[in-house]
Design an enzyme around this catalytic site. Sequence first.
Site, PDB file in Angstrom:
ATOM      1  N   THR A   1      -4.252   6.122   1.433  1.00 10.12           N
ATOM      2  CA  THR A   1      -4.660   7.728   1.816  1.00 10.12           C
ATOM      3  C   THR A   1      -5.256   8.264   0.547  1.00 10.12           C
ATOM      4  O   THR A   1      -4.990   9.518   0.090  1.00 10.12           O
ATOM      5  CB  THR A   1      -3.267   8.471   2.119  1.00 10.12           C
ATOM      6  OG1 THR A   1      -2.417   7.422   2.847  1.00 10.12           O
ATOM      7  CG2 THR A   1      -3.645   9.708   2.920  1.00 10.12           C
TER       8      THR A   1
ATOM      9  N   LYS B   1     -11.235  -1.256   5.932  1.00 12.69           N
ATOM     10  CA  LYS B   1     -10.050  -1.113   6.980  1.00 12.69           C
ATOM     11  C   LYS B   1     -10.560  -0.689   7.959  1.00 12.69           C
ATOM     12  O   LYS B   1     -11.558   0.099   8.210  1.00 12.69           O
ATOM     13  CB  LYS B   1      -9.275  -0.095   6.223  1.00 12.69           C
ATOM     14  CG  LYS B   1      -8.077   0.670   7.208  1.00 12.69           C
ATOM     15  CD  LYS B   1      -7.221   1.360   5.997  1.00 12.69           C
ATOM     16  CE  LYS B   1      -6.387   2.474   7.013  1.00 12.69           C
ATOM     17  NZ  LYS B   1      -5.193   2.956   6.072  1.00 12.69           N
TER      18      LYS B   1
ATOM     19  N   GLU C   1       0.913  -1.321  -0.171  1.00 15.61           N
ATOM     20  CA  GLU C   1       0.014   0.133  -0.180  1.00 15.61           C
ATOM     21  C   GLU C   1       0.844   1.194   0.070  1.00 15.61           C
ATOM     22  O   GLU C   1       1.371   1.630   1.095  1.00 15.61           O
ATOM     23  CB  GLU C   1      -0.911  -0.059   1.214  1.00 15.61           C
ATOM     24  CG  GLU C   1      -1.741   1.342   1.426  1.00 15.61           C
ATOM     25  CD  GLU C   1      -2.575   1.339   2.534  1.00 15.61           C
ATOM     26  OE1 GLU C   1      -2.962  -0.001   3.313  1.00 15.61           O
ATOM     27  OE2 GLU C   1      -2.905   2.511   2.960  1.00 15.61           O
TER      28      GLU C   1
ATOM     29  N   ARG D   1       1.104  10.319   0.327  1.00 12.98           N
ATOM     30  CA  ARG D   1       1.363  11.277   1.327  1.00 12.98           C
ATOM     31  C   ARG D   1       2.691  11.998   1.037  1.00 12.98           C
ATOM     32  O   ARG D   1       3.423  12.681   1.859  1.00 12.98           O
ATOM     33  CB  ARG D   1       1.569  10.521   2.854  1.00 12.98           C
ATOM     34  CG  ARG D   1       0.493  10.097   3.362  1.00 12.98           C
ATOM     35  CD  ARG D   1       0.374   9.697   4.734  1.00 12.98           C
ATOM     36  NE  ARG D   1      -0.325   8.553   4.775  1.00 12.98           N
ATOM     37  CZ  ARG D   1      -0.559   7.694   5.917  1.00 12.98           C
ATOM     38  NH1 ARG D   1       0.193   7.965   6.885  1.00 12.98           N
ATOM     39  NH2 ARG D   1      -1.358   6.779   6.186  1.00 12.98           N
TER      40      ARG D   1
END
Length: 204
Positions: A68, A128, A41, A45
């Site tokens: 994200t 998640k 993953e 960011r």
Amino acid sequence: MTDIETVMRTAPVIPVLVIEDVAHAVPVAEALVAGGLPVLEVTLRTPCAFEVMRAMRQVPGALVGAGTVLNPRDLDRALEAGAEFIVSPGLTESLGRAAVASGVPFLPGTANASDIMVGLDLGLTRFKFFPAVASGGIAALKAIGGPFGGVKFCPTGGITLQTAPEWLALDNVLCVGGSWLVPTGRPDPAAIETVARAAAALRR
Ligand code: 3PG
């Protein structure tokens, strides 16, 4: 294209990656894959995240997704960069609808019953659980198992190699996520492979 359940069942741990230099992408991915953790993953960011995804996709055996992902624009850019699955820290209707329409395996974050019900309305049943420890930890996720029997989770946020087994023992957990596998900065491939091997050996 695979489905999110298959992604979640591929390995017991999904490394959450914050890669600051595209030169680190291939060595980090190779070390994780060699250690038995092929599901990667890449969080959006850092400015180079899309380039990192493109580089990691060249590593044999790697299954590279974007994390994200906050909105449909992030989703589109991640898909353009070749993301094979999408993770978001929460769930909005606009992102949820766009992700479902795209057909990409999608793992949205939920922290409570209402979030999960928004997801169920969109036809989603795999989430998640984020931030896992801060949202009530194992007790919370066990309690959520009552009303949401068919729903399965990848808890992420505050989990370590030491605490991962307790989470993986829950019936409604398919895998866990964590950033602890790859510290920020210049990577040490041998150290990453060693910790990946330990994570990959965890039982579910
Ligand atoms: C995430 O984005 O999923 C979290 O930052 C990962 O949580 P951790 O850093 O506590 O593992």
